[in-house]
Design a protein around this motif. Structure first.
Motif, mmCIF file in Angstrom:
data_model
loop_
_atom_site.group_PDB
_atom_site.id
_atom_site.type_symbol
_atom_site.label_atom_id
_atom_site.label_comp_id
_atom_site.label_asym_id
_atom_site.label_seq_id
_atom_site.Cartn_x
_atom_site.Cartn_y
_atom_site.Cartn_z
ATOM 1 N N SER A 113 0.824 -1.206 0.000
ATOM 2 C CA SER A 113 0.000 0.000 0.000
ATOM 3 C C SER A 113 0.864 1.265 0.000
ATOM 4 N N VAL A 114 0.576 2.145 -0.931
ATOM 5 C CA VAL A 114 1.300 3.417 -1.016
ATOM 6 C C VAL A 114 1.115 4.230 0.259
ATOM 7 N N VAL A 115 -0.104 4.269 0.800
ATOM 8 C CA VAL A 115 -0.341 5.087 1.993
ATOM 9 C C VAL A 115 0.389 4.540 3.213
ATOM 10 N N VAL A 116 0.583 3.246 3.272
ATOM 11 C CA VAL A 116 1.343 2.659 4.378
ATOM 12 C C VAL A 116 2.814 3.025 4.232
ATOM 13 N N LYS A 117 3.349 2.939 3.016
ATOM 14 C CA LYS A 117 4.734 3.357 2.774
ATOM 15 C C LYS A 117 4.916 4.830 3.152
ATOM 16 N N LEU A 118 3.974 5.659 2.736
ATOM 17 C CA LEU A 118 4.062 7.089 3.046
ATOM 18 C C LEU A 118 4.014 7.334 4.549
ATOM 19 N N ALA A 119 3.184 6.596 5.262
ATOM 20 C CA ALA A 119 3.125 6.737 6.721
ATOM 21 C C ALA A 119 4.479 6.393 7.333
ATOM 22 N N GLY A 120 5.115 5.338 6.827
ATOM 23 C CA GLY A 120 6.430 4.953 7.323
ATOM 24 C C GLY A 120 7.479 6.009 7.029
ATOM 25 N N LEU A 121 7.508 6.508 5.813
ATOM 26 C CA LEU A 121 8.489 7.533 5.444
ATOM 27 C C LEU A 121 8.298 8.810 6.262
ATOM 28 N N ARG A 122 7.050 9.213 6.431
ATOM 29 C CA ARG A 122 6.781 10.444 7.189
ATOM 30 C C ARG A 122 7.121 10.264 8.666
ATOM 31 N N TRP A 123 6.949 9.064 9.190
ATOM 32 C CA TRP A 123 7.338 8.792 10.579
ATOM 33 C C TRP A 123 8.849 8.957 10.712
ATOM 34 N N PHE A 124 9.608 8.398 9.773
ATOM 35 C CA PHE A 124 11.070 8.521 9.807
ATOM 36 C C PHE A 124 11.525 9.972 9.607
ATOM 37 N N GLN A 125 10.793 10.747 8.839
ATOM 38 C CA GLN A 125 11.167 12.153 8.629
ATOM 39 C C GLN A 125 11.213 12.912 9.948
ATOM 40 N N ASP A 126 10.340 12.559 10.845
ATOM 41 C CA ASP A 126 10.301 13.219 12.155
ATOM 42 C C ASP A 126 11.330 12.651 13.123
ATOM 43 N N ARG A 127 12.043 11.614 12.710
ATOM 44 C CA ARG A 127 13.020 10.947 13.577
ATOM 45 C C ARG A 127 14.300 10.649 12.795
ATOM 46 N N PRO A 128 15.016 11.688 12.357
ATOM 47 C CA PRO A 128 16.196 11.454 11.516
ATOM 48 C C PRO A 128 17.266 10.598 12.182
ATOM 49 N N GLY A 129 17.397 10.668 13.487
ATOM 50 C CA GLY A 129 18.377 9.825 14.168
ATOM 51 C C GLY A 129 18.067 8.354 14.008
ATOM 52 N N ILE A 130 16.803 8.012 14.071
ATOM 53 C CA ILE A 130 16.371 6.622 13.888
ATOM 54 C C ILE A 130 16.425 6.250 12.408
ATOM 55 N N ALA A 131 16.117 7.200 11.538
ATOM 56 C CA ALA A 131 16.094 6.936 10.095
ATOM 57 C C ALA A 131 17.452 6.478 9.578
ATOM 58 N N LYS A 132 18.531 6.969 10.186
ATOM 59 C CA LYS A 132 19.875 6.578 9.720
ATOM 60 C C LYS A 132 20.058 5.070 9.743
ATOM 61 N N ALA A 133 19.505 4.419 10.734
ATOM 62 C CA ALA A 133 19.635 2.967 10.849
ATOM 63 C C ALA A 133 18.780 2.230 9.813
ATOM 64 N N HIS A 134 17.877 2.953 9.155
ATOM 65 C CA HIS A 134 16.970 2.357 8.169
ATOM 66 C C HIS A 134 17.183 2.969 6.787
ATOM 67 N N ILE A 135 18.390 3.481 6.546
ATOM 68 C CA ILE A 135 18.646 4.197 5.300
ATOM 69 C C ILE A 135 18.448 3.313 4.072
ATOM 70 N N ARG A 136 18.813 2.046 4.138
ATOM 71 C CA ARG A 136 18.677 1.201 2.941
ATOM 72 C C ARG A 136 17.222 1.037 2.522
ATOM 73 N N PRO A 137 16.285 0.654 3.426
ATOM 74 C CA PRO A 137 14.891 0.561 2.968
ATOM 75 C C PRO A 137 14.312 1.915 2.559
ATOM 76 N N ILE A 138 14.783 2.990 3.195
ATOM 77 C CA ILE A 138 14.335 4.330 2.788
ATOM 78 C C ILE A 138 14.833 4.613 1.375
ATOM 79 N N ALA A 139 16.111 4.341 1.126
ATOM 80 C CA ALA A 139 16.681 4.576 -0.209
ATOM 81 C C ALA A 139 16.012 3.687 -1.260
#
Length: 167
Positions: free
Chosen positions: A47-73
């Motif tokens: 689901s696109v909206v589920v992916k978007l929810a995940g990406l937007r959650w990580f946007q608010d938590r850049p420190g946590i996002a670093k550990a998930h850079i590969r799936p984000i990329a």
């Protein structure tokens, strides 16, 4: 649980001509407190909206996002332009990004979606570093058919100290 919550919220908020991708959900606290692993898995959901929810959650938590850079990329290659754009926004919020990810982001300066190209040029002005691949992609984008993409690419080059008026 995250996917069901997001999809239920979208259905409840839907109205004619509503583009659910544009809606930034205010997730309930109980869901927003899920572990990062859940949001990392959301990036691989159908689901696109589920992916978007995940990406937007990580946007608010850049420190946590670093550990998930590969799936984000990996989301930079998603068929949906909204997902690609939100992945760029997520990467833009990181302090430091490796050159492979920067090259992946820079490739979106050739994207078919003008909004993705604009977001990409802006983001590269913040995290682009001095990679010659990134600078060359921005130089090419500075001649894009869309004036906003051109302007954002030129601004990014100025921020990176690589713009001259002769270009």
């Amino acid at each position: 649980m995250l996917a069901e919550t997001v999809e239920d919220m979208i259905v409840q908020l839907s109205y004619p001509d509503f583009d659910e991708r544009a809606f930034k959900l205010g997730l309930p606290d109980s869901v927003a407190k899920f572990p990062a692993k859940v949001y990392g898995q959301a990036l691989k959901h159908n689901s696109v909206v589920v992916k978007l929810a995940g990406l937007r959650w990580f946007q608010d938590r850049p420190g946590i996002a670093k550990a998930h850079i590969r799936p984000i990329a990996d989301c930079l290659e998603d068929p949906d332009g909204w997902v690609r754009r939100e992945a760029v926004h997520c990467i833009e919020k990181l302090d430091k990004v490796d050159e492979k990810v920067l090259d992946d982001v820079a490739s979106l300066l050739q994207d078919r979606d003008v909004e993705v190209r604009k977001s990409t040029a802006k983001a590269l002005g913040k995290v682009g570093g001095k990679s010659e691949n990134v600078l060359e992609a921005l130089r090419q984008a500075a001649e894009d058919e869309n004036h906003e993409v051109r302007w954002k690419a030129q601004k990014a080059l100025r921020k990176l100290g690589a713009y001259s008026t002769s270009e």
